[in-house]
Write an enzyme that holds these catalytic residues in place. Structure first.
Site, PDB file in Angstrom:
ATOM      1  N   GLY A 132      30.640   0.409 -58.695  1.00 60.80           N
ATOM      2  CA  GLY A 132      29.967   0.025 -57.472  1.00 60.80           C
ATOM      3  C   GLY A 132      29.502   1.175 -56.618  1.00 60.80           C
ATOM      4  O   GLY A 132      28.419   1.126 -56.016  1.00 60.80           O
ATOM      5  N   THR A 142      32.805  -8.592 -63.155  1.00 58.38           N
ATOM      6  CA  THR A 142      31.924  -8.995 -62.058  1.00 58.38           C
ATOM      7  C   THR A 142      30.905  -9.972 -62.624  1.00 58.38           C
ATOM      8  O   THR A 142      30.461  -9.826 -63.758  1.00 58.38           O
ATOM      9  CB  THR A 142      31.199  -7.760 -61.485  1.00 58.38           C
ATOM     10  OG1 THR A 142      32.148  -6.936 -60.824  1.00 58.38           O
ATOM     11  CG2 THR A 142      30.113  -8.166 -60.492  1.00 58.38           C
ATOM     12  N   ASP A 197      29.499  -2.508 -54.283  1.00 56.64           N
ATOM     13  CA  ASP A 197      28.056  -2.704 -54.163  1.00 56.64           C
ATOM     14  C   ASP A 197      27.641  -4.157 -54.053  1.00 56.64           C
ATOM     15  O   ASP A 197      26.579  -4.472 -53.499  1.00 56.64           O
ATOM     16  CB  ASP A 197      27.351  -2.098 -55.373  1.00 56.64           C
ATOM     17  CG  ASP A 197      27.784  -2.777 -56.674  1.00 56.64           C
ATOM     18  OD1 ASP A 197      29.000  -2.813 -56.957  1.00 56.64           O
ATOM     19  OD2 ASP A 197      26.924  -3.291 -57.412  1.00 56.64           O
TER      20      ASP A 197
END
Length: 295
Positions: free
Chosen positions: A210, A157, A188
């Site tokens: 997340g 990410t 998230d």
């Protein structure tokens, strides 16, 4: 005062790819910081840094090369948020190489904060087939997951936070999710307060499990801790502990309106880079904890 701090994920990184991670981090940070120091806005800088990482499947899990769901699809999430309170986010995007650009279009051209799936994709000016987002590496990762009993995982990410010379702050985060996730899962990243946050005090971007970031509202918690008098170091420690309590782990990058910045993580490693007056660094840190680069 211009500061740019980015991350390329937290977790267990693929062996033998350190050079790709470090090169990608350095290039993305340089590109974003060049904008920031030439008079561009904080949001322009974070978007450019994130866009560069989305376009680099050799290192990151965002945009091209995003993690594949258990059904063999790629679904991407992204968010952009500014210190003026404006925010835009997209989830479940299947036809965009750079979902961070779509997130900013949500912020600037619609009355909404989050658009999902086809609604978000309608903003894409140059749509691509979902197969164009898949790479040999992402296909191999799904095959390894399918052949094993290991838990859902994801590393890579990407995110960026910036403070501009005019005192404004911005944050942006983008992700391909986790290998083997259910179709339609939203993590998230596109939820303001969970994986991305900016207000008049802080800009924060997170990476990790997340669901734990959502349960603990992790990124906003950093700002809330500071508002209650905590130091940046203490705020990061408390937030990371909150991730563990919420059955997760991960990392966070933070810059504040007074020019303090740093990062923290409780995973095996975290990819990071930063640029600020007199400061320049990028790499993979394998020493979990909190590091305040400047107070």
């Amino acid at each position: 005062m211009a500061i740019l701090l980015i991350h390329g994920g937290a977790g267990t990184f693929t062996a033998g790819r350190d050079e790709a991670y470090e090169a990608g981090l350095g290039a993305a940070c340089e590109a974003g910081y060049a904008l920031l120091t030439s008079g561009s806005t904080a949001v322009s800088a974070v978007i450019e840094a994130v866009r560069r990482m989305e376009s680099n499947p050799e290192a990151f899990n965002a945009g091209v090369g995003g993690a594949m769901t258990r059904t063999g699809d790629v679904e991407l999430d992204a968010c952009v948020m500014l210190s003026d309170g404006s925010a835009g986010a997209v989830g479940g995007v299947r036809t965009s190489r750079n979902p961070v650009l779509l997130a900013d279009l949500v912020r600037t051209t619609t009355p909404h904060v989050v658009l999902f799936g086809a609604g978000a994709e309608a903003l894409e000016k140059d749509p691509v087939a979902n197969d164009e987002l898949k790479t040999p590496h992402s296909r191999a990762e799904l095959e390894r997951w399918q052949a094993s009993t290991r838990a859902l995982t994801g590393t890579g990410t990407v995110g960026a936070v910036a403070l501009a010379d005019d005192g404004t702050l911005a944050a942006a985060t983008s992700t391909g999710g986790i290998v083997g996730q259910y179709l339609g899962r939203i993590g998230d990243t596109p939820i303001p307060g969970a994986g991305t946050w900016a207000d008049a005090r802080t800009a924060v971007s997170g990476t990790g499990k997340g669901e734990a970031f959502i349960r603990s509202v992790a990124c906003k918690r950093v700002s809330d801790e500071l508002a209650h008098g905590a130091t940046l170091e203490a705020a990061l420690h408390t937030t990371l502990t909150g991730l563990v309590t919420a059955d997760g782990s991960g990392g966070l990058i933070v810059v504040t309106s007074d020019g303090s910045f740093g990062y923290g993580f409780n995973t095996p490693a975290m990819a990071y880079a930063f640029r600020a007056p007199g400061l320049s660094e990028h790499g993979l840190s394998r020493s979990a904890g909190v590091r305040i680069v400047r107070t």
